[in-house]
Write a protein that holds these residues in place. Structure first.
Motif, PDB file in Angstrom:
ATOM      1  N   LEU A  85       0.858  -1.186   0.000  1.00 28.07           N
ATOM      2  CA  LEU A  85       0.000   0.000   0.000  1.00 28.07           C
ATOM      3  C   LEU A  85       0.891   1.232   0.000  1.00 28.07           C
ATOM      4  CD1 LEU A  85      -2.589  -1.027   2.742  1.00 28.07           C
ATOM      5  CD2 LEU A  85      -2.990  -0.914   0.278  1.00 28.07           C
ATOM      6  N   GLY A  86       0.512   2.258  -0.780  1.00 31.51           N
ATOM      7  CA  GLY A  86       1.372   3.432  -0.814  1.00 31.51           C
ATOM      8  C   GLY A  86       0.695   4.674  -1.332  1.00 31.51           C
ATOM      9  N   ALA A  98       6.032   6.633  -1.569  1.00 33.73           N
ATOM     10  CA  ALA A  98       6.318   5.876  -0.343  1.00 33.73           C
ATOM     11  C   ALA A  98       5.274   4.772  -0.214  1.00 33.73           C
ATOM     12  CB  ALA A  98       6.269   6.784   0.877  1.00 33.73           C
ATOM     13  N   SER A  99       5.740   3.593   0.194  1.00 29.66           N
ATOM     14  CA  SER A  99       4.803   2.482   0.362  1.00 29.66           C
ATOM     15  C   SER A  99       5.289   1.540   1.451  1.00 29.66           C
ATOM     16  CB  SER A  99       4.621   1.717  -0.947  1.00 29.66           C
ATOM     17  OG  SER A  99       5.822   1.086  -1.325  1.00 29.66           O
ATOM     18  N   LEU A 100       4.342   0.796   1.994  1.00 31.10           N
ATOM     19  CA  LEU A 100       4.627  -0.251   2.964  1.00 31.10           C
ATOM     20  C   LEU A 100       4.331  -1.587   2.304  1.00 31.10           C
ATOM     21  CD1 LEU A 100       3.030   1.204   6.202  1.00 31.10           C
ATOM     22  CD2 LEU A 100       5.455   1.060   5.647  1.00 31.10           C
ATOM     23  N   GLU A 101       5.224  -2.540   2.526  1.00 31.59           N
ATOM     24  CA  GLU A 101       5.062  -3.876   1.953  1.00 31.59           C
ATOM     25  C   GLU A 101       5.206  -4.894   3.077  1.00 31.59           C
ATOM     26  OE1 GLU A 101       8.078  -6.341  -0.629  1.00 31.59           O
ATOM     27  OE2 GLU A 101       7.073  -4.835  -1.857  1.00 31.59           O
ATOM     28  N   ASP A 102       4.384  -5.929   3.038  1.00 34.78           N
ATOM     29  CA  ASP A 102       4.443  -6.966   4.061  1.00 34.78           C
ATOM     30  C   ASP A 102       4.112  -8.310   3.438  1.00 34.78           C
ATOM     31  OD1 ASP A 102       4.716  -8.213   6.488  1.00 34.78           O
ATOM     32  OD2 ASP A 102       3.055  -7.203   7.460  1.00 34.78           O
ATOM     33  N   VAL A 103       4.691  -9.350   4.001  1.00 33.00           N
ATOM     34  CA  VAL A 103       4.388 -10.715   3.585  1.00 33.00           C
ATOM     35  C   VAL A 103       3.110 -11.139   4.300  1.00 33.00           C
ATOM     36  CG1 VAL A 103       5.187 -13.095   3.604  1.00 33.00           C
ATOM     37  CG2 VAL A 103       6.819 -11.235   3.234  1.00 33.00           C
ATOM     38  N   ASN A 121       9.277   1.187   1.343  1.00 30.46           N
ATOM     39  CA  ASN A 121       9.858   1.557   0.051  1.00 30.46           C
ATOM     40  C   ASN A 121       9.746   3.069  -0.107  1.00 30.46           C
ATOM     41  OD1 ASN A 121      10.253  -1.152  -1.081  1.00 30.46           O
ATOM     42  ND2 ASN A 121       8.023  -1.254  -1.072  1.00 30.46           N
ATOM     43  N   MET A 122      10.815   3.704  -0.537  1.00 32.50           N
ATOM     44  CA  MET A 122      10.813   5.135  -0.837  1.00 32.50           C
ATOM     45  C   MET A 122      11.395   5.319  -2.231  1.00 32.50           C
ATOM     46  SD  MET A 122       9.675   7.064   1.688  1.00 32.50           S
ATOM     47  CE  MET A 122      10.314   8.622   1.215  1.00 32.50           C
TER      48      MET A 122
END
Length: 128
Positions: A85-86, A98-103, A121-122
Motif C-alpha cells: 500500500l502506498g 512511499a509504500s509499505l510492503e508486508d508478507v 519503500n521510498m
C-alpha cells in the motif's frame, strides 16, 4: 499482470576459509503474478496497492566440492504472497513515492501487517 525472471548465478570461490567448493551455479525461472490498482485522490496525489505471489516454476543448483563430490538440487515451489500500500505525489517532472510492503499468509491470516516482515519503500523520480 505478471513479473517474470530467468536468473543465472555463478558463484566465485571467494576468500572465506569455509568455501570448500570448486564450482557453484544456480539458475531458475520465477514468475510473480500480481494484481494492482491505483486511484487519483487529487491532481497530484495517488494512492496505490496490490498483491503479488512468487512462484519458482523451475530451479536448479549444482555444487562441485574440493573433494570431488557433487550435489544437485531441482526445485519447484510456491513462495510468498506480498501486499503493498502506498502514496505518490507527482508535480510536473518530480515524483515522490512511499509504500509499505508486508508478507501475508506466511504463518496465518492474523500475521498480515503485524510488523514482523514490514518493509518501507521510498522512491524519488525525475521524469524527463
Amino acid at each position: 499482470g505478471s513479473n517474470n525472471m530467468f536468473a543465472v548465478q555463478i558463484f566465485d570461490k571467494g576468500d572465506a576459509a569455509s568455501d570448500t567448493y570448486k564450482e557453484h551455479m544456480e539458475f531458475g525461472l520465477q514468475i510473480t503474478p500480481n494484481i494492482w490498482a491505483d486511484v487519483a485522490i487529487t491532481d497530484n496525489w495517488f494512492a496505490f496497492g496490490g498483491l503479488s505471489h512468487n512462484i519458482l516454476v523451475f530451479g536448479y543448483e549444482t555444487v562441485k566440492y574440493d573433494d570431488d563430490s557433487e550435489e544437485s538440487l531441482m526445485q519447484i515451489h510456491s513462495s510468498q504472497t506480498k501486499a503493498q500500500l502506498g502514496l505518490r505525489f507527482q508535480w510536473k517532472m518530480l515524483a515522490v513515492e512511499a509504500s509499505l510492503e508486508d508478507v501475508v499468509y506466511e504463518k496465518s491470516f492474523a500475521a498480515a501487517f503485524n510488523g514482523e516482515n514490514l518493509f518501507l519503500n521510498m522512491g524519488f523520480f525525475l521524469n524527463f
